[in-house]
Design a protein around this motif. Structure first.
Motif, mmCIF file in Angstrom:
data_model
loop_
_atom_site.group_PDB
_atom_site.id
_atom_site.type_symbol
_atom_site.label_atom_id
_atom_site.label_comp_id
_atom_site.label_asym_id
_atom_site.label_seq_id
_atom_site.Cartn_x
_atom_site.Cartn_y
_atom_site.Cartn_z
ATOM 1 N N THR A 163 0.834 -1.200 0.000
ATOM 2 C CA THR A 163 0.000 0.000 0.000
ATOM 3 C C THR A 163 0.876 1.260 0.000
ATOM 4 O O THR A 163 2.069 1.229 0.354
ATOM 5 N N PRO A 164 0.300 2.418 -0.369
ATOM 6 C CA PRO A 164 1.028 3.689 -0.243
ATOM 7 C C PRO A 164 1.246 4.020 1.238
ATOM 8 O O PRO A 164 0.637 3.428 2.138
ATOM 9 N N THR A 165 2.093 5.001 1.496
ATOM 10 C CA THR A 165 2.333 5.444 2.879
ATOM 11 C C THR A 165 1.383 6.562 3.279
ATOM 12 O O THR A 165 1.328 6.928 4.478
ATOM 13 N N ALA A 166 0.665 7.122 2.336
ATOM 14 C CA ALA A 166 -0.255 8.228 2.625
ATOM 15 C C ALA A 166 -1.561 7.997 1.887
ATOM 16 O O ALA A 166 -1.637 7.192 0.951
ATOM 17 N N ILE A 167 -2.591 8.739 2.320
ATOM 18 C CA ILE A 167 -3.913 8.591 1.716
ATOM 19 C C ILE A 167 -4.577 9.968 1.652
ATOM 20 O O ILE A 167 -4.530 10.727 2.632
ATOM 21 N N PRO A 168 -5.162 10.337 0.526
ATOM 22 C CA PRO A 168 -5.774 11.666 0.393
ATOM 23 C C PRO A 168 -6.957 11.852 1.345
ATOM 24 O O PRO A 168 -7.804 10.968 1.502
ATOM 25 N N GLY A 169 -7.000 12.994 2.018
ATOM 26 C CA GLY A 169 -8.117 13.346 2.895
ATOM 27 C C GLY A 169 -8.059 12.762 4.284
ATOM 28 O O GLY A 169 -8.957 13.034 5.109
ATOM 29 N N ALA A 170 -7.045 11.933 4.589
ATOM 30 C CA ALA A 170 -6.957 11.304 5.914
ATOM 31 C C ALA A 170 -5.504 11.314 6.382
ATOM 32 O O ALA A 170 -4.580 11.683 5.635
ATOM 33 N N ASN A 171 -5.290 10.919 7.637
ATOM 34 C CA ASN A 171 -3.956 10.867 8.222
ATOM 35 C C ASN A 171 -3.599 9.431 8.580
ATOM 36 O O ASN A 171 -4.454 8.669 9.052
ATOM 37 N N ALA A 172 -2.334 9.065 8.342
ATOM 38 C CA ALA A 172 -1.843 7.760 8.780
ATOM 39 C C ALA A 172 -1.453 7.866 10.250
ATOM 40 O O ALA A 172 -0.788 8.822 10.671
ATOM 41 N N VAL A 173 -1.860 6.896 11.082
ATOM 42 C CA VAL A 173 -1.576 6.912 12.504
ATOM 43 C C VAL A 173 -0.730 5.699 12.860
ATOM 44 O O VAL A 173 -0.920 4.611 12.311
ATOM 45 N N SER A 174 0.223 5.877 13.760
ATOM 46 C CA SER A 174 1.123 4.796 14.174
ATOM 47 C C SER A 174 0.533 4.011 15.326
ATOM 48 O O SER A 174 -0.445 4.418 15.977
#
Length: 288
Positions: A163-174
């Motif tokens: 998968t990508p490391t980022a997503i449009p309109g949302a935040n990736a959380v650890s």
């Protein structure tokens, strides 16, 4: 009178006459005569002796004539006495002490024991709690970059892929950030789209939310209705979506659907339940 008596009386008369003549010569003035013959010596004029008294400074009260007062030479200060500041009151006068001029000294302000006031520190972002002691290797696992470009389209093919490391309109959380938020009791909606046997605590099961298609299909309409129901219509309520791991597109699709449903505070937990279990964090049977 016998001859012996006459001779004795003559001798006495001669002695008396000699004593009288000697006394008269002693009281005579300069040039007076000391012989017994001739005119009687002129009477001696007695000089009046000033009566002793206390009228003059330094006068004597014992009847004896006083010694003349010796004035100091011109320009010489008198010896210090007992009536001067710093003088001595003893019988032996001490020489005067000449005060040397002291250099001017700037007065120093009083020392005040003032406790230093605490200075404001620049703002530093506090790290989020790391519940369970999340290892840095877990962060490396869940944030690994496979070089896949982010997309705002739903995936139609194989769901098990990098998968990508980022997503449009949302935040990736650890994992560490999510665990800290849950431990602190932060209000959120946690959605599991994997549909496995176990899930994160309090997660809602919604595998259909990850379905392929488009944002105008029936799944999207049903998803919007369900999301409004579980959030009470709050568009700012945090929503967290996850599946298995960074090779799972199910959570990516579900996150895009939530964003397109009009929610503004959406998070994609890319590490998924695999990273959560790697960190030793609690999982529960699905639906609990």
């Amino acid at each position: 009178m016998s001859g012996v008596s006459a001779m004795f009386m003559r001798s006495v008369f001669c002695v008396v006459a000699a004593l009288t003549a000697s006394a008269a010569g002693a009281q005579s003035g300069f040039g007076g005569s000391f012989d017994s013959g001739g005119q009687a010596p002129a009477p001696v004029q007695q000089q009046p002796v000033p009566a002793p008294g206390g009228g003059g400074f330094g006068g004597s009260f014992d009847g004896q004539p006083t010694a003349p007062v010796q004035l100091p030479p011109q320009g010489q200060a008198p010896a210090p006495g007992g009536d001067n500041f710093g003088g001595t009151f003893g019988t032996d006068e001490q020489p005067g002490v000449t005060q040397q001029p002291q250099p001017y000294q700037q007065p120093q302000p009083p020392v005040v024991n003032v406790q230093p006031q605490p200075q404001p520190q620049p703002y530093q972002q506090q790290p989020q709690p790391n519940t369970g002691g999340v290892d840095p290797q877990i962060f490396a696992f869940e944030s690994r970059d496979f070089g896949v470009q982010p997309t705002n389209l739903l995936r139609q093919g194989q769901m098990h892929a990098p998968t990508p490391t980022a997503i449009p309109g949302a935040n990736a959380v650890s994992t560490a950030a999510l665990a800290g938020a849950i431990a602190s009791g932060q209000q959120m909606v946690l959605i599991d789209v994997l549909g496995g046997q176990y899930s994160l605590p309090r997660a809602l099961m919604a595998p259909a939310l990850a379905s392929p298609g488009n944002f105008q299909d029936r799944t999207q309409q049903q998803a919007s209705q369900w999301l409004n129901q579980i959030t009470g219509g709050r568009r700012d309520l945090p929503i967290v979506i996850y599946c298995s791991d960074p090779h799972c597109w199910l959570s990516y699709n579900a996150t895009l659907r939530v964003v397109n449903a009009g929610f503004a505070n959406v998070y994609w937990y890319r590490g998924g339940i695999t990273a959560w279990q790697m960190a030793g964090l609690q999982v529960v049977p699905s639906g609990m």
